[in-house]
Design a protein around this motif. Structure first.
Motif, short mmCIF file in Angstrom:
data_model
loop_
_atom_site.label_atom_id
_atom_site.label_comp_id
_atom_site.label_asym_id
_atom_site.label_seq_id
_atom_site.Cartn_x
_atom_site.Cartn_y
_atom_site.Cartn_z
N VAL A 1 65.77 30.06 96.22
CA VAL A 1 64.77 30.50 97.19
C VAL A 1 64.40 29.28 98.04
O VAL A 1 64.04 28.24 97.51
CB VAL A 1 63.52 31.06 96.48
CG1 VAL A 1 62.47 31.47 97.50
CG2 VAL A 1 63.89 32.22 95.59
N PHE A 2 64.51 29.44 99.35
CA PHE A 2 64.16 28.38 100.30
C PHE A 2 62.89 28.76 101.04
O PHE A 2 62.79 29.89 101.54
CB PHE A 2 65.25 28.19 101.35
CG PHE A 2 66.55 27.66 100.83
CD1 PHE A 2 66.66 26.36 100.38
CD2 PHE A 2 67.68 28.45 100.84
CE1 PHE A 2 67.87 25.86 99.93
CE2 PHE A 2 68.90 27.97 100.40
CZ PHE A 2 68.99 26.66 99.94
N ASP A 3 61.93 27.84 101.16
CA ASP A 3 60.82 28.02 102.09
C ASP A 3 61.34 27.63 103.47
O ASP A 3 61.99 26.59 103.63
CB ASP A 3 59.63 27.14 101.71
CG ASP A 3 58.88 27.70 100.51
OD1 ASP A 3 58.85 28.93 100.36
OD2 ASP A 3 58.31 26.90 99.75
N THR A 4 61.06 28.47 104.47
CA THR A 4 61.62 28.26 105.81
C THR A 4 60.52 28.28 106.88
O THR A 4 60.51 29.16 107.74
CB THR A 4 62.67 29.33 106.13
OG1 THR A 4 62.06 30.62 106.00
CG2 THR A 4 63.86 29.24 105.23
N PRO A 5 59.62 27.31 106.86
CA PRO A 5 58.57 27.29 107.89
C PRO A 5 59.13 26.85 109.24
O PRO A 5 60.06 26.05 109.31
CB PRO A 5 57.57 26.28 107.35
CG PRO A 5 58.40 25.35 106.53
CD PRO A 5 59.50 26.20 105.94
N GLY A 6 58.59 27.40 110.30
CA GLY A 6 58.99 26.97 111.64
C GLY A 6 60.22 27.65 112.18
O GLY A 6 60.67 28.67 111.66
#
Length: 108
Positions: free
Chosen positions: A66-71
């Motif tokens: 699981v990757f956090d993908t902000p922006g």
């Protein structure tokens, strides 16, 4: 659901919009060897996170990250490092966004 078929030595990419806050990625095979690299890119060739896997049985020992993908500008790149005879399947899902509840999930 149906995943994306990736032949040996092939590269698969999937772009996610700025509204996506988190991405799930799963790699598996039909029981053959799994040798691959999963990367989260932000911009051209700017690797933010990377995972590499090698296993003799990609059905029994699949990879789930699981990757956090902000922006903006987030891309998941999967490189199948195995020879042509060892394809894998990639499943990707955006699991958090500003317009959905945190637990919502749709597999692509």
């Amino acid at each position: 659901t149906k995943g994306d078929y990736i032949e040996g030595k092939a590269i698969y990419t999937k772009t996610f919009g700025p509204e996506v806050g988190q991405v799930q990625v799963m790699l598996e095979t039909d029981g053959r060897m799994l040798n691959a690299k999963v990367e989260l890119l932000n911009g051209p060739n700017n690797v933010k996170q990377a995972f590499e896997i090698f296993t003799n049985n990609g059905k029994l020992n699949s990879l789930f990250v699981v990757f956090d993908t902000p922006g903006e500008g987030n891309v998941v790149r999967v490189t199948n490092l195995a020879p042509l005879e060892f394809p894998c399947t990639a499943y990707t899902a955006a699991t958090k966004s500003s317009s959905e509840s945190p637990g919502a999930m749709t597999w692509n």
